[in-house]
Design an enzyme around this catalytic site. Structure first.
Site, mmCIF file in Angstrom:
data_model
loop_
_atom_site.group_PDB
_atom_site.id
_atom_site.type_symbol
_atom_site.label_atom_id
_atom_site.label_comp_id
_atom_site.label_asym_id
_atom_site.label_seq_id
_atom_site.Cartn_x
_atom_site.Cartn_y
_atom_site.Cartn_z
ATOM 1 N N GLY A 37 1.298 -1.034 0.607
ATOM 2 C CA GLY A 37 0.268 -0.028 -0.010
ATOM 3 C C GLY A 37 0.749 0.949 -0.094
ATOM 4 O O GLY A 37 0.855 1.829 -0.752
ATOM 5 N N ARG A 38 1.354 1.563 1.564
ATOM 6 C CA ARG A 38 2.285 2.384 1.915
ATOM 7 C C ARG A 38 3.115 2.665 0.413
ATOM 8 O O ARG A 38 3.722 3.494 0.234
ATOM 9 C CB ARG A 38 2.756 2.511 3.197
ATOM 10 C CG ARG A 38 3.523 3.861 2.877
ATOM 11 C CD ARG A 38 4.361 3.457 4.214
ATOM 12 N NE ARG A 38 3.676 3.095 5.415
ATOM 13 C CZ ARG A 38 3.074 3.297 6.468
ATOM 14 N NH1 ARG A 38 3.286 4.611 6.675
ATOM 15 N NH2 ARG A 38 2.576 1.949 7.035
ATOM 16 N N CYS A 43 -9.636 21.876 17.948
ATOM 17 C CA CYS A 43 -9.245 21.590 19.103
ATOM 18 C C CYS A 43 -8.868 20.537 20.082
ATOM 19 O O CYS A 43 -10.152 19.867 20.902
ATOM 20 C CB CYS A 43 -11.096 22.798 19.808
ATOM 21 S SG CYS A 43 -11.196 23.742 18.675
ATOM 22 N N GLU A 44 -8.000 20.272 19.360
ATOM 23 C CA GLU A 44 -7.501 19.134 20.417
ATOM 24 C C GLU A 44 -5.343 19.123 20.427
ATOM 25 O O GLU A 44 -5.043 19.852 19.775
ATOM 26 C CB GLU A 44 -7.491 18.250 19.384
ATOM 27 C CG GLU A 44 -8.789 17.451 19.269
ATOM 28 C CD GLU A 44 -9.256 16.404 20.040
ATOM 29 O OE1 GLU A 44 -8.807 15.986 20.961
ATOM 30 O OE2 GLU A 44 -10.698 15.767 20.187
HETATM 31 C C1 LIG Z 1 -2.498 -3.302 5.349
HETATM 32 C C2 LIG Z 1 -2.467 -3.943 4.597
HETATM 33 C C3 LIG Z 1 -1.494 -4.247 3.604
HETATM 34 C C4 LIG Z 1 -0.529 -3.011 2.869
HETATM 35 O O1 LIG Z 1 0.630 -2.433 4.445
HETATM 36 P P1 LIG Z 1 1.473 -1.172 3.870
HETATM 37 O O2 LIG Z 1 1.927 -0.905 4.901
HETATM 38 O O3 LIG Z 1 0.412 -0.340 3.551
HETATM 39 O O4 LIG Z 1 2.060 -1.341 2.609
HETATM 40 C C5 LIG Z 1 -1.253 -5.379 3.112
HETATM 41 N N1 LIG Z 1 -1.688 -6.434 3.038
HETATM 42 C C6 LIG Z 1 -2.705 -6.928 4.584
HETATM 43 C C7 LIG Z 1 -2.987 -7.688 4.920
HETATM 44 C C8 LIG Z 1 -3.462 -5.420 5.442
HETATM 45 O O5 LIG Z 1 -3.568 -5.426 6.266
#
Ligand SMILES: *Cc1c(COP(=O)(O)O)cnc(C)c1O
Length: 432
Positions: free
Chosen positions: A289-290, A356-357
């Site tokens: 993802g990231r 406001c935190e």
């Molecule tokens: C969140 C997640 C990912 C992706 O994580 P990243 O750190 O963004 O690469 C992949 N597989 C599962 C099962 C996740 O929960």
């Protein structure tokens, strides 16, 4: 690579100055680089070329339809965690048959929807969940493709809120119990055992924990694959990125060895893991993802006020924790740079939002150029777990999002209007 660099003193996304986008769309504004998304996807895809593989982008990191489409067009599948995410894939023109469905609490309705759409695999996190998928598939007179998520009990040495591969957290099935559960699952008529899955955590900046986990489960995966005629082994996501100043400035080449010493590059990841995986003769799935979206996006914000109190200098900006919660939630670091290149003296500043935190803060005592009211700043590396975690806290509208490709720009989410915020609300029946 990342597509954010100073060009003629102006921070730009590909060929477009961010200040021009602000003039058109206002702030706070998320800006994504299509070229960077594609570059990250393709580098990983090429590095994994020696094994049959499929990248399933973990869309919980960034699920804007245009981002999904950019990746779908390159061949990406998607790691989804809800029916809503699957519906987004379909709305974006992605392929449900390249989707894997993760998560510990899938509802019957979500399972039925995913079966109707023909997803590639349910990544199953418990025995009760297996029973539920079997039941729903039976009602629909079909077979559900499943993989069990093995928890290898290795510590990924990452932040406690994003580690998932030890027995201290809610994810997966204990390593020791996996084979027994596959045996029992085999007897459930409405399941098709398709693979094995693993995901040990997020923002891992070295390859060792991945290798340790794979080495630990590999003999078992090989036995399972043979016994149950499995098709794939998913090694999950979690590849970390550099939230580092050198990168944010755009002056360094992200991939140059000297800048990435010890850090995770696609080549380093693949060079270590491919030799371990090659002999399995299984299709390898990865769920980054990231790694794909993180450095492909920034959040642009305007300085509202500069407030000096005692020894502290607060730079109060118009973005807040409702737009980007990572610093408040995980203490995470985002590089903050001015849109107009500033050289010379820095002053220690806290960049804070208007919410406001006390937690509504992006950095503390960080040396920053001496900005003033009206200046524009970019919070770098905000493409993952940024906009998707946005909320309407303090009745603040969700930020607009723009996608850039070369010299072209497109508004891919309009700024939410204030009345949109309560669109689903009404007065109680007796108040009308
Ligand atoms: C969140 C997640 C990912 C992706 O994580 P990243 O750190 O963004 O690469 C992949 N597989 C599962 C099962 C996740 O929960």
């Amino acid at each position: 690579m990342h597509g954010f660099k100073y060009r003629h003193g102006k921070l730009s996304c590909e060929q477009v100055a961010l200040s021009d986008l602000v003039r058109k769309h206002g702030t706070p504004l998320y800006v994504y680089s299509a070229g960077t998304l594609a570059d990250h996807y393709q580098r990983l895809d090429q590095a994994l070329a020696p094994v049959p593989h499929q990248i399933c982008f973990a869309m919980k990191s960034n699920s804007n339809l245009a981002v999904l489409r950019t990746l779908a067009d390159l061949g990406s599948g998607f790691d989804i965690v809800s029916a809503g995410e699957l519906a987004r894939v379909i709305a974006a023109g992605g392929d449900a048959r390249k989707c894997v469905f993760a998560g510990v609490g899938k509802t019957e309705a979500e399972i039925a929807f995913a079966l109707r759409q023909g997803i590639y695999s349910f990544n199953v996190e418990s025995e009760p969940e297996l029973a539920r998928i079997n039941l729903v598939a039976g009602r629909m007179h079909t077979q559900a493709p499943v993989a069990l998520r093995v928890n290898p009990n290795v510590d990924a040495h990452t932040h406690a809120k994003i580690t998932t591969g030890t027995y201290e957290n809610k994810f997966g099935i204990a390593f020791e119990n996996i084979e027994g559960i596959y045996e029992r699952a085999r007897r459930l008529k409405n399941l098709k055992l398709r693979g094995v899955q693993m995901h040990i955590g997020s923002q891992l900046t070295e390859v060792k924990p991945f290798a340790d986990a794979i080495i630990k489960v590999l003999p078992m995966v090989a036995r399972l694959a043979k016994r149950h005629e499995l098709e794939f082994f998913s090694i999950g996501g979690g590849m970390g990125i550099v939230y580092d100043p050198a990168l944010a400035s755009g002056e360094a080449d992200w991939w140059k060895q000297k800048r990435t010493r010890g850090l995770l590059t696609p080549a380093r990841y693949a060079n270590t893991l491919v030799p371990l995986l090659r002999n399995l003769k299984l299709r390898i799935l990865v769920e980054p993802g990231r790694f794909i979206s993180g450095n492909a996006g920034v959040l642009v914000t305007r300085v509202e006020h500069v407030k000096q109190t005692g020894r502290k200098r607060f730079v109060i900006v118009d973005a807040a924790m409702n737009d980007l919660i990572r610093p408040a939630f995980y203490d995470s670091y985002h590089e903050i740079v001015p849109l107009r290149l500033a050289r010379g003296k820095t002053v220690k500043s806290d960049v804070v939002g208007p919410i406001c935190e006390s937690g509504d803060s992006f950095c503390k005592d960080r040396p920053l150029p001496a900005v003033k009211e009206g200046d524009l700043l970019a919070l770098m590396s905000a493409g993952a777990y940024g906009s998707v975690m946005g909320s309407n806290y303090n009745s603040r509208p969700l930020a607009a999002e723009v996608l850039v490709r070369g010299a072209r720009t497109s508004l891919i989410r309009r700024r939410q209007s204030i009345s949109d915020i309560w669109a689903g609300e009404t007065l109680a029946a007796w108040q009308r």
